[in-house]
Write a protein that holds these residues in place. Structure first.
Motif, PDB file in Angstrom:
ATOM      1  N   GLU B 114     -15.934   4.799   2.259  1.00 21.31           N
ATOM      2  CA  GLU B 114     -14.966   6.109   1.917  1.00 21.31           C
ATOM      3  C   GLU B 114     -13.573   5.715   2.083  1.00 21.31           C
ATOM      4  N   GLU B 115     -12.643   6.603   1.784  1.00 24.73           N
ATOM      5  CA  GLU B 115     -11.605   6.367   1.361  1.00 24.73           C
ATOM      6  C   GLU B 115     -10.328   7.257   2.243  1.00 24.73           C
ATOM      7  N   VAL B 116      -9.318   6.137   2.548  1.00 18.28           N
ATOM      8  CA  VAL B 116      -8.249   6.942   3.332  1.00 18.28           C
ATOM      9  C   VAL B 116      -6.916   6.870   2.261  1.00 18.28           C
ATOM     10  N   ILE B 117      -6.294   7.844   2.104  1.00 17.62           N
ATOM     11  CA  ILE B 117      -5.027   7.610   1.243  1.00 17.62           C
ATOM     12  C   ILE B 117      -3.867   7.533   1.917  1.00 17.62           C
ATOM     13  N   THR B 118      -2.820   6.674   1.176  1.00 15.98           N
ATOM     14  CA  THR B 118      -1.558   6.642   1.677  1.00 15.98           C
ATOM     15  C   THR B 118      -0.722   6.369   0.874  1.00 15.98           C
ATOM     16  N   SER B 119       0.757   6.602   1.190  1.00 19.52           N
ATOM     17  CA  SER B 119       1.698   6.136  -0.056  1.00 19.52           C
ATOM     18  C   SER B 119       1.952   4.714  -0.030  1.00 19.52           C
ATOM     19  N   ILE B 135     -13.924   0.284   4.775  1.00 18.51           N
ATOM     20  CA  ILE B 135     -13.535   1.315   3.941  1.00 18.51           C
ATOM     21  C   ILE B 135     -12.148   0.876   3.268  1.00 18.51           C
ATOM     22  N   ASN B 136     -11.846   2.012   2.330  1.00 21.84           N
ATOM     23  CA  ASN B 136     -10.875   1.588   1.273  1.00 21.84           C
ATOM     24  C   ASN B 136      -9.614   2.522   1.469  1.00 21.84           C
ATOM     25  N   ILE B 137      -8.469   1.807   1.283  1.00 25.40           N
ATOM     26  CA  ILE B 137      -6.846   2.386   1.212  1.00 25.40           C
ATOM     27  C   ILE B 137      -6.961   2.639  -0.128  1.00 25.40           C
ATOM     28  N   VAL B 138      -6.354   4.002  -0.521  1.00 29.65           N
ATOM     29  CA  VAL B 138      -6.385   4.337  -1.795  1.00 29.65           C
ATOM     30  C   VAL B 138      -4.714   4.737  -1.798  1.00 29.65           C
ATOM     31  N   PRO B 139      -4.026   4.105  -2.756  1.00 31.71           N
ATOM     32  CA  PRO B 139      -2.562   4.128  -2.629  1.00 31.71           C
ATOM     33  C   PRO B 139      -2.054   5.052  -3.697  1.00 31.71           C
ATOM     34  N   VAL B 140      -0.901   5.923  -3.220  1.00 34.60           N
ATOM     35  CA  VAL B 140      -0.279   6.721  -4.197  1.00 34.60           C
ATOM     36  C   VAL B 140       1.244   6.192  -4.052  1.00 34.60           C
ATOM     37  N   THR B 141       1.801   5.750  -5.209  1.00 31.48           N
ATOM     38  CA  THR B 141       3.028   4.933  -5.043  1.00 31.48           C
ATOM     39  C   THR B 141       4.140   5.928  -4.927  1.00 31.48           C
ATOM     40  N   SER B 142       5.017   5.466  -3.840  1.00 37.73           N
ATOM     41  CA  SER B 142       6.095   6.219  -3.964  1.00 37.73           C
ATOM     42  C   SER B 142       7.175   5.032  -4.328  1.00 37.73           C
ATOM     43  N   HIS B 143       8.500   5.817  -4.591  1.00 32.89           N
ATOM     44  CA  HIS B 143       9.451   4.957  -5.413  1.00 32.89           C
ATOM     45  C   HIS B 143      10.790   4.757  -4.763  1.00 32.89           C
ATOM     46  N   LEU B 150       7.924  10.938   0.156  1.00 29.15           N
ATOM     47  CA  LEU B 150       6.718  11.211   0.020  1.00 29.15           C
ATOM     48  C   LEU B 150       6.226  11.724  -1.639  1.00 29.15           C
ATOM     49  N   PRO B 151       5.003  10.944  -1.885  1.00 29.64           N
ATOM     50  CA  PRO B 151       5.120  10.921  -3.616  1.00 29.64           C
ATOM     51  C   PRO B 151       4.644  12.701  -3.635  1.00 29.64           C
ATOM     52  N   PRO B 152       4.995  13.133  -5.129  1.00 27.98           N
ATOM     53  CA  PRO B 152       4.472  14.563  -5.202  1.00 27.98           C
ATOM     54  C   PRO B 152       3.219  14.894  -4.747  1.00 27.98           C
ATOM     55  N   ILE B 153       2.978  15.989  -4.114  1.00 27.58           N
ATOM     56  CA  ILE B 153       1.692  16.356  -3.461  1.00 27.58           C
ATOM     57  C   ILE B 153       0.638  16.458  -4.566  1.00 27.58           C
ATOM     58  N   GLU B 154       0.871  16.643  -5.940  1.00 30.27           N
ATOM     59  CA  GLU B 154       0.026  16.627  -6.938  1.00 30.27           C
ATOM     60  C   GLU B 154      -0.634  15.297  -7.148  1.00 30.27           C
ATOM     61  N   GLU B 155       0.283  14.255  -6.963  1.00 30.45           N
ATOM     62  CA  GLU B 155       0.035  12.976  -7.210  1.00 30.45           C
ATOM     63  C   GLU B 155      -1.087  12.519  -5.937  1.00 30.45           C
ATOM     64  N   ILE B 156      -0.846  12.958  -4.873  1.00 28.21           N
ATOM     65  CA  ILE B 156      -1.993  12.703  -3.837  1.00 28.21           C
ATOM     66  C   ILE B 156      -3.129  13.625  -3.811  1.00 28.21           C
ATOM     67  N   GLU B 157      -3.092  14.726  -4.164  1.00 26.65           N
ATOM     68  CA  GLU B 157      -4.250  15.372  -4.666  1.00 26.65           C
ATOM     69  C   GLU B 157      -5.154  14.981  -5.618  1.00 26.65           C
ATOM     70  N   LYS B 158      -4.479  14.402  -6.807  1.00 27.72           N
ATOM     71  CA  LYS B 158      -5.233  13.676  -7.700  1.00 27.72           C
ATOM     72  C   LYS B 158      -6.244  12.483  -7.156  1.00 27.72           C
ATOM     73  N   ARG B 159      -5.876  12.027  -6.084  1.00 27.60           N
ATOM     74  CA  ARG B 159      -6.541  10.757  -5.517  1.00 27.60           C
ATOM     75  C   ARG B 159      -7.798  11.335  -4.497  1.00 27.60           C
ATOM     76  N   ILE B 160      -7.810  12.567  -4.411  1.00 27.43           N
ATOM     77  CA  ILE B 160      -8.942  13.188  -3.436  1.00 27.43           C
ATOM     78  C   ILE B 160     -10.090  13.192  -4.290  1.00 27.43           C
ATOM     79  N   THR B 161     -11.147  12.574  -3.553  1.00 34.22           N
ATOM     80  CA  THR B 161     -12.565  12.616  -4.274  1.00 34.22           C
ATOM     81  C   THR B 161     -13.428  13.195  -3.052  1.00 34.22           C
ATOM     82  N   SER B 162     -14.987  13.030  -3.340  1.00 33.34           N
ATOM     83  CA  SER B 162     -15.669  13.211  -2.486  1.00 33.34           C
ATOM     84  C   SER B 162     -15.710  12.434  -1.014  1.00 33.34           C
ATOM     85  N   ARG B 163     -15.252  11.066  -1.591  1.00 37.61           N
ATOM     86  CA  ARG B 163     -15.253  10.109  -0.547  1.00 37.61           C
ATOM     87  C   ARG B 163     -14.139   9.796   0.073  1.00 37.61           C
TER      88      ARG B 163
END
Lengths: 398, 398
Positions: B114-119, B135-143, B150-163
């Motif tokens: 399963e996955e955990v999202i982070t910036s 487990i897997n860390i799924v990154p959302v890039t901050s700049h 915090l990256p745009p919340i839509e960018e985070i939501e895009k990474r959300i899956t069933s895992r």
């Protein structure tokens, strides 16, 4: 509300520590509770260790090297050389207790779903570290009738499959107190070599050998130098369980460099504990001689007294400070609970660890308990007297 | 010879600690090496902590309760209440550093694969604990252009899956120093609630907020009380990284009782460190005020000096004691190595942590470095002067 993980559900509760609430129950009733369930020795920590802590001369309590302080690793190497285990500081990673050494060994050497064989009953927390690492412990049953000696080597070989990656032994053994002979270790060497397995050797109780028996370390098995991972701890050796200092020792450089990556992720082992551990290496020889005399006397008292209770059988182990005894009860878990919740004798009761928690074969050890002789003989005397009375009164007696 | 495990091969080396051999190389050359790479503060540990250690009155250094000493947990609860986080001692498990708290949180809440999202960039050791837990860390890039907000919340939501099982934030952030605003936390709350995720909040740098900025704890997000797992540590707060004391705090009882099983398997957190940690709660307010002044001055000096170097860009972070700066170099890993192996200026050189180790998107952060301003201004001055000269001389300058 999100739910917990599969591993969380699979994680076994500690067979020793889950009794604590019962203990609080017992205390509320105002009774004296003799703790025969837990391996917390009452032996004083050596003065050299306590003084090193009291005399710390630090301005900042910094991270240490991830493998532990170089000065401590050098001193540890000299300790091992002094007991005939020829290793250097580069073969040692200082860990947060022996616990972390076991976890690092499993994580570094065994893939998820692969297997490690051990004789049961075995130290229950191996299961916890196995769940953490996602691996399986495969038991081969040892028997109280044989003093829990190493099971026949054919029985072990039967359990070896393509998923087997190693064998773990605890020598002297927790929970049985059994001390493996050189002959048994040589038998293990042969199958380790033949099947190219890791041999994880947990020698946390090395200093606790009685009747003049000599400890034979797996590190001295020639021909499998790269297969052996020694797991060690200062907890019992110097009666400093709380410092949380152990070590992973191996001549296998690939394992060292892999375990180092796990060590780096958690940054460093405890700095204050390392100071205690390093100073402890200078504990005078008389300390161990006295401790050995004390435990020998306790064991002798305990084993003799247990065997005098009708229906009880207890081997006379040569190591550690535990013994697994057979009691005339239906279920030692019920008995342990009953002791705490329902029983008292002269305002006293006893905590014992049901041995079923040390077996993974379902139904095994139901009439056995692990007893730690970590109390003064005076207390052991009261504890055993109480246990004998309890066995007379227990409704589930068989 | 049996080979190491898949996890062992997957385990990432520490981007900070793997440089140590280069450091030894640098020392051999007899140069002064300024360590800007590692978060080991030079701030003195509070006297109350050191004195508590020096005055220990123990005969035996025993195991503590697996959740930590009750007295310490009560004191910790009062610390949290004092900063507006309303928790009781039963919501707290004392851990071996914040590191173990992260591992217990992952093990208890997230299934293998399963996955955990982070910036990203993110604290590199999250990867290590993820490998350990499988487990897997799924990154959302901050700049860097947005100060690593915090990256745009839509960018985070895009990474959300069933895992996806959770989001982990580090606030204030290591490595960027970014302090998340209340507004950003409320945005996170909404998606955590909507997707029923865990929110792991690593607040080890809570006390390090500058310019009057206020820290907003994830524990105070209403409506997701059972989703939030706070990860904390005394390492930075009291400059006692070596004691290895952290905590896992949550109002989710199921997570507490699951994490307790992992805690029991490793027996107890360090006893001596807990004594230091408990005493540290009484650190006088002036200590923090002085530390804050010192770090504010260091940050201001550092950021200004870095931005004066041609081609360098460095945000002015509001928290922690790190900053990620962009350098005019081809590859910061090559640059860091070159600094240690080839460069010197007035018999000095500098260690920096290549930022690529804090990204998991391949190729990211190649022209960035993490800089820790944990040195006195005098030393920072020499370090930055040396860095400026190095950037003039570096053959891979762009």
């Amino acid at each position: 509300m999100p739910s917990i993980s599969e591993k969380g559900r699979k994680m076994p509760p500690s067979p020793i520590r889950k009794l604590v609430p019962f203990s609080e129950e017992a205390k509320r009733k105002g009774r004296i509770v003799y703790h025969l369930n837990i391996g917390q020795p009452d032996i004083p920590t050596p003065d050299v260790a306590l003084n090193a802590i009291r005399n710390i001369d630090l301005k900042v309590i910094e991270y240490s090297h991830s493998a532990g302080n170089e000065s401590y690793r050098c001193k540890l190497a000299s300790y091992y050389q002094g007991i005939g285990i020829n290793v250097g500081s580069g073969d040692i990673i200082v860990t947060t207790g022996g616990s972390e050494a076991i976890l690092f060994a499993f994580m570094s050497c065994v893939n998820p779903d692969e297997e490690v064989i051990t004789s049961e009953p075995f130290y229950a927390n191996y299961n916890g570290f196995a769940v953490t690492a996602g691996i399986n412990i495969v038991p081969v049953t040892s028997h109280i009738e044989n003093d829990f000696a190493l099971p026949p080597i054919e029985e072990i070989e039967k359990r070896i499959t393509s998923r087997t990656r190693g064998i773990i032994i605890c020598n002297p053994n927790n929970p049985t107190g059994y001390l493996y002979s050189e002959k048994e270790l040589l038998l293990l060497k042969d199958i380790v070599k033949e099947h190219d397995l890791f041999l994880f050797s947990d020698e946390a109780y090395r200093e606790f050998c009685y009747d003049g028996a000599r400890h034979y370390s797996a590190m001295n098995l020639s021909g499998i130098e790269k297969n052996v991972i020694l797991v060690d701890s200062v907890s019992k050796r110097y009666s400093e369980c709380g410092v949380r200092i152990g070590a992973l020792i191996t001549r296998n450089r690939e394992v060292i460099s892999t375990a180092m990556k796990f060590a780096q992720a958690r940054l460093s082992p405890p700095a204050l504990g390392q100071i205690a551990g390093e100073a402890s290496v200078d504990t005078p020889h008389e300390y161990f001689a006295e401790v050995n005399r004390e435990y020998t006397a306790r064991r002798n008292y305990m084993v003799d007294a247990l065997n005098k209770i009708p229906g009880v059988y207890c081997p006379r182990p040569k190591g550690a400070f535990y013994t697994v005894a057979r009691l005339p009860v239906d279920d030692s878990e019920n008995f342990a609970r009953w002791l705490l919740e329902e029983f008292e004798y002269k305002n006293q009761t006893v905590m014992v660890a049901p041995a079923s928690g040390f077996y993974s074969t379902p139904g095994s050890g139901k009439n056995e308990v692990r007893i730690a002789y970590v109390l003064m003989i005076e207390d052991l005397k009261n504890a055993i007297e109480t246990l004998a009375e309890a066995l007379k009164a227990y409704p589930g007696k068989v």
